[in-house]
Write a protein that holds these residues in place. Sequence first.
Motif, PDB file in Angstrom:
ATOM      1  N   VAL A  52      45.698  19.583  28.291  1.00 18.22           N
ATOM      2  CA  VAL A  52      45.673  19.535  29.755  1.00 18.22           C
ATOM      3  C   VAL A  52      45.327  18.126  30.211  1.00 18.22           C
ATOM      4  O   VAL A  52      44.368  17.511  29.732  1.00 18.22           O
ATOM      5  N   THR A  53      46.124  17.622  31.152  1.00 15.92           N
ATOM      6  CA  THR A  53      45.868  16.341  31.806  1.00 15.92           C
ATOM      7  C   THR A  53      45.759  16.589  33.304  1.00 15.92           C
ATOM      8  O   THR A  53      46.555  17.354  33.866  1.00 15.92           O
ATOM      9  N   VAL A  54      44.795  15.951  33.947  1.00 18.68           N
ATOM     10  CA  VAL A  54      44.590  16.082  35.389  1.00 18.68           C
ATOM     11  C   VAL A  54      44.756  14.710  36.023  1.00 18.68           C
ATOM     12  O   VAL A  54      44.151  13.733  35.575  1.00 18.68           O
ATOM     13  N   HIS A  55      45.589  14.634  37.058  1.00 20.37           N
ATOM     14  CA  HIS A  55      45.771  13.405  37.823  1.00 20.37           C
ATOM     15  C   HIS A  55      45.138  13.582  39.199  1.00 20.37           C
ATOM     16  O   HIS A  55      45.428  14.567  39.898  1.00 20.37           O
ATOM     17  N   GLU A  56      44.285  12.650  39.584  1.00 24.12           N
ATOM     18  CA  GLU A  56      43.626  12.667  40.886  1.00 24.12           C
ATOM     19  C   GLU A  56      43.845  11.325  41.564  1.00 24.12           C
ATOM     20  O   GLU A  56      43.613  10.273  40.969  1.00 24.12           O
ATOM     21  N   SER A  57      44.307  11.369  42.826  1.00 26.03           N
ATOM     22  CA  SER A  57      44.620  10.123  43.519  1.00 26.03           C
ATOM     23  C   SER A  57      43.368   9.371  43.978  1.00 26.03           C
ATOM     24  O   SER A  57      43.405   8.149  44.129  1.00 26.03           O
ATOM     25  N   LEU A  58      42.258  10.103  44.191  1.00 28.60           N
ATOM     26  CA  LEU A  58      41.037   9.441  44.632  1.00 28.60           C
ATOM     27  C   LEU A  58      40.300   8.816  43.455  1.00 28.60           C
ATOM     28  O   LEU A  58      40.641   9.059  42.296  1.00 28.60           O
ATOM     29  N   VAL A  91      39.776  18.242  28.310  1.00 30.37           N
ATOM     30  CA  VAL A  91      40.662  17.943  29.439  1.00 30.37           C
ATOM     31  C   VAL A  91      40.676  16.442  29.680  1.00 30.37           C
ATOM     32  O   VAL A  91      39.608  15.805  29.775  1.00 30.37           O
ATOM     33  N   ASP A  92      41.867  15.865  29.784  1.00 29.34           N
ATOM     34  CA  ASP A  92      42.035  14.431  30.042  1.00 29.34           C
ATOM     35  C   ASP A  92      42.124  14.232  31.550  1.00 29.34           C
ATOM     36  O   ASP A  92      43.109  14.637  32.178  1.00 29.34           O
ATOM     37  N   LEU A  93      41.113  13.632  32.139  1.00 29.73           N
ATOM     38  CA  LEU A  93      41.040  13.457  33.589  1.00 29.73           C
ATOM     39  C   LEU A  93      41.289  11.999  33.940  1.00 29.73           C
ATOM     40  O   LEU A  93      40.555  11.110  33.499  1.00 29.73           O
ATOM     41  N   ALA A  94      42.334  11.746  34.727  1.00 29.15           N
ATOM     42  CA  ALA A  94      42.704  10.390  35.133  1.00 29.15           C
ATOM     43  C   ALA A  94      42.588  10.286  36.647  1.00 29.15           C
ATOM     44  O   ALA A  94      43.285  11.004  37.379  1.00 29.15           O
ATOM     45  N   VAL A  95      41.711   9.409  37.155  1.00 29.76           N
ATOM     46  CA  VAL A  95      41.543   9.227  38.595  1.00 29.76           C
ATOM     47  C   VAL A  95      42.350   8.010  39.044  1.00 29.76           C
ATOM     48  O   VAL A  95      42.789   7.198  38.233  1.00 29.76           O
ATOM     49  N   GLY A  96      42.548   7.923  40.364  1.00 26.09           N
ATOM     50  CA  GLY A  96      43.347   6.830  40.908  1.00 26.09           C
ATOM     51  C   GLY A  96      44.815   6.929  40.546  1.00 26.09           C
ATOM     52  O   GLY A  96      45.513   5.907  40.537  1.00 26.09           O
TER      53      GLY A  96
END
Length: 293
Positions: A52-58, A91-96
């Motif tokens: 699972v990878t999560v992309h967050e714009s903030l 979980v791979d969490l990537a912000v911005g």
Amino acid sequence: GQVERFIGLEALRQGWQFDPPAAPTGRSALVIGAGPAGLSAAHCLRRAGHAVTVHESLARPGGMMRLGIPPSRLPRWALDAEIARLEASGVDLAVGRTTRLNARLWADYDAVVWCVGAAAALALAAEAVLWRQPIHTARGRPAERTVTLAIAQGRGAAEAVNAFWAGTVPDEPAEAPIATLGRLNTWYYTRSAARPAAPAETGPQAGAKARRCLVCGACLECDNCYALCPDDAVIKLGRGRGYQIDLDYCKGCGLCARECPSGAMTMVLEPGPPSPARTPAPASHPSPKGPAK
């Protein structure tokens, strides 16, 4: 919710961990949005063994839990600790990262779960729409917009993806009747349930608060139905598993449902054999009641 809050904060203080994820499935999912819905979807997908990878714009995850709820109601250390537990599970969490749905995503991921704010929660796998839950009503008015609802929507999207990959259909729970006050037998409860309790900030306070809960509509495993059934039709399945009704012995007296303290039992008609079809009389035969007026 104060008891649940105390348990959640105590879990973080004590360092309680989630069960390890299931064995790797070889499938990957991208969750767009790290608000309550996106984090919930990521947690459910990871528990099933998917990458699972999560992309967050903030710049920081949490969505409206961080931006819309004051720290007095949701401590930021608790939010950060919960997100850290999610990352620790794999979980791979990537912000911005601002990500838009496009065909190129399918080259890298087997499924995409779209959980961007209060617009909609959407789950796709192999470019097929599997689950869509709008947050706004058909008339355009905002519906209930809470963290609880968002978490449920994220879980629903994840369960749709899991079911699609398993070749099954996600279970639709039956709509249970609301356990209103009229369905409860409050005289079974002690007087402590009627007294106010202090906010659940410590262990004793949490216990006092929990004792006030009537657990409306949920089985308490109090054995009332088991003890009061005159036909021995109630079977105990073991602690935490509830009861089963033996319909070969049940006479339908309804005593179990009437004496259930929390209103968790409902009497319904057992479906019987279909009625035989009636053959209409030939048009040339008059009705015994005479001609219709």
